[in-house]
Design a protein around this motif. Structure first.
Motif: not given
Length: 666
Positions: A84, A146, A597
């Motif tokens: 991420r 996210d 997410a």
């Protein structure tokens, strides 16, 4: 360039309006009755009012201002999962490159910092950033996150909001949540632990999941939890002092992270009030000191008896007249002896004060896990010494020549006592002197913590079976309670002894403990050995180990402190066959509840949603709305009606109206 008409009145606006009403209203009435010259009079007075209003022609020169795109980058701990952080960096670089291709757009980047509670919150960072941006220039708000935003409902609607999500699509995650984790419990009893298992991103409510509960690495329960439903577990409090409790569930297939599949906390076991039996063999000066010292500890419930006469001793009066409380010998030493946590014998001898079978009961009580402390005086060197009774085999010292020593001496802490938690706190201090003690020889395996006259043992501790024993070879501890020049650490000494007898973890001489605070792990190793105990092996929540050396900070005390990168999970520390556990709980527990997410929390608030794991980062232009904001760089103005010419024209019109009206009447 832009132009418009503005007014700069020669008189205040209320005056101008009043004059307009007083002059124009009669003109309108005259015009309505078709009087001659009415139109000229109306035009003349209207021109006068217009002159007073001061109309001006204003021209502005301006330059265009760039649109502003605000980019908010999520910096919460959940962004450390997987790739991420790398996705976010690439997306930000793409936006910067897109903004650099034109001067019409300016990019402002701000972070969404980790919150201390409540999950990831975007609004505080957004409002702080918007305070430095002109509303007319804000062309759009872009969040690189996210999607786990807890306050998305409050996002402003005056500019398009776009979400660039660090994932390839909707993800799944399993969470084990502690609904009610007890902090304290009575040792030997149970406390309720309430927990729940949630599966995010998948509809499997009602599925059964096994949950394992451990205490300091040892499994204490395995239970079946139904996903989405709370579960209660009766957790045993096995001992006093802290214990790390961990609950874990097996991973969910395909879930994004296993970090929140377990949860841990520290449970501190506490003793109920400690029952201490104090039996004085005869009235003495130290009785009052013992009572005051023991009653000063709120954790102690004291029962005290003083034997005032020998059993079978003839009396000159009825026993009911001289005994306030009969001595319950049978109840104390036969039926109720196990109700006491510690027995203290104060200047007690074996001269038929108690039958031998009761002394044997005390010895058996100690060997089965009880505790005995004896304070002895000259009776210890005589033929009625406790050493010759059934208690002799469990005492940590036996009488030795020359018997009673009568000379002033300062009690000294031995090198071993400087390392032992009972006496380490006042090691090296100059202690007020005593005047009498008993010569004794320590038994094998016993610990001499204090010495007195001629370097003879003064305070000796030992073990008997499962229990603990101790002997103070002087009857003058009470001197330290008198104050002044005789003041000494009587209370710390006695309190340390009592809690050592009761196996209080903080008083254990051989111990390894670990704590976590402010993202730092602190290790404390206590030992009676004068040599270095060894390096500590630290295992983090992911199972990775490393060796950390310990530093001596005091005799028998070795410590180490190191920063932690991971702020959640259970850490294991080992050294020399001893093991300790420490739990790191996240500051923001809500941040770790759902790590998947997702776009679900931003739908309805976001105009554009882009998954960075499957789609390229979009260009900046399509995410913005052009605002056409400008900045005034110059102003020019001039009167529309030059005052003097306009005034002459107005007077001419009024004069013409008067002439026409009077000429018509002639």
């Amino acid at each position: 360039m832009s132009a418009h008409i503005s007014f700069d009145p020669l008189l205040p606006w209320p005056v101008v309006i009043a004059l307009a009403v007083l002059t124009l209203l009669p003109c309108l009435l005259a015009l309505g009755t078709r009087r001659r010259g009415g139109l000229l009079r109306l035009a003349g007075f209207a021109l006068l009012v217009l002159i007073l209003a001061g109309p001006r022609w204003v021209e502005h020169s301006a330059r265009p201002l760039p649109d502003v795109a605000l980019v908010l980058v999520d910096q919460s701990p959940s962004m450390e999962i997987g790739a991420r952080r790398e996705m976010a960096a690439r997306a930000l670089a793409a936006l910067r490159a897109s903004a650099g291709q034109t001067d019409a757009t300016r990019l402002i980047v701000a972070g969404i910092p980790p919150a201390t509670s409540g999950g990831t919150q975007i609004l505080p960072a957004l409002h702080q950033a918007l305070a430095n941006i002109e509303p007319d220039q804000l062309a759009g708000i872009i969040a690189i996150t996210d999607g786990e935003i807890t306050d998305a409902a409050g996002l402003p609607r005056n500019a398009p909001f776009s979400a660039l999500l660090t994932g390839s699509g909707e993800e799944t995650d399993r969470e084990l949540r502690l609904d009610n984790a007890p902090s304290f419990g009575l040792a030997g009893q149970t406390v309720p632990l309430r927990l729940s298992v949630f599966d995010h991103g998948v509809n499997d409510a009602g599925t059964t999941v096994p949950v394992t509960v451990t205490e300091d690495g040892q499994t204490v329960a395995t239970v079946a939890a139904v996903v989405g439903q709370p579960l209660s577990v009766n957790l045993p409090v096995r001992h006093a002092g802290p214990a790390v409790i961990s609950a874990s569930a097996p991973p969910l297939a395909g879930e994004v992270s296993v970090i929140n599949d377990q949860a841990a906390f520290t449970l501190t076991g506490i003793h109920k009030r400690l029952n201490v039996l104090l039996v004085s063999g005869s009235p003495n000066q130290g009785e009052r000191a013992w009572r005051l010292l023991l009653k000063s500890d709120p954790a102690v419930q004291l029962v005290h008896f003083t034997i005032l006469r020998m059993p079978g001793e003839p009396l000159d009066a009825d026993p009911r007249d001289i005994a306030l409380v009969p001595f319950p010998v049978r109840e104390l030493f036969e039926t109720d002896i196990t109700k006491f946590d510690l027995i203290i014998l104060d200047q007690f001898n074996a001269n038929d004060l108690l039958p031998a079978e009761y002394l044997a009961n005390i010895a058996a009580y100690v060997e089965n896990g009880g505790a005995l402390l004896a304070e002895v005086g000259p009776e210890f060197a005589g033929p009625e010494s406790l050493a010759g009774s059934p208690l002799g085999p469990i005492l940590p010292a036996i009488p030795a020549a020359p018997g009673t020593v009568t000379q002033e001496f300062p009690p000294l802490i031995t090198p071993l006592g400087a390392r032992h938690p009972v006496t380490a706190s006042f090691a090296g201090a100059k202690l007020a002197p005593w005047g009498r003690m008993e010569a004794a020889t320590p038994t094998p395996g016993s610990l001499v913590l204090m010495t007195g006259a001629d370097d003879l043992p003064l305070l000796v501790l030992g073990r008997a079976g499962k229990g603990r024993t101790g002997i103070l070879l002087s009857d003058q501890l009470w001197l330290w309670t008198r104050g002044g020049a005789h003041a000494g650490p009587a209370l710390p000494l006695l309190r340390g002894l009592v809690h050592w007898f009761l196996h209080e973890p903080a008083l254990e001489a051989e111990a390894l403990t670990a704590t976590i605070a402010h993202d730092r792990l602190s290790i404390d190793r206590r030992t009676l050995s004068p040599s270095y105990p060894g390096d500590a092996t630290i295992t983090d929540p992911d199972g990775q180990s490393r060796i950390v050396p310990l530093t001596q900070t005091a005799p028998g005390r070795y410590t180490a402190t190191l920063p932690l990168k991971k702020n959640t999970g259970v850490w294991k520390i080992g050294e020399g066959g001893k093991t300790a556990y420490a739990v790191a709980a996240p500051d923001n527990a809500a941040e770790y509840q759902d790590l998947a997410a997702t776009a679900s929390k931003l739908r309805g608030a976001a105009h554009n949603i882009v998954w960075l794991g499957r789609d390229p980062a979009p260009a900046l232009g399509p995410l913005l709305t052009h605002r056409h904001a400008t900045q005034i760089t110059g102003t020019a103005s001039q009167p529309l009606l030059p005052p003097l010419p306009a005034l002459l024209i107005a007077l001419a019109l009024i004069t013409a109206a008067w002439w026409r009206e009077n000429g018509a009447s002639a």
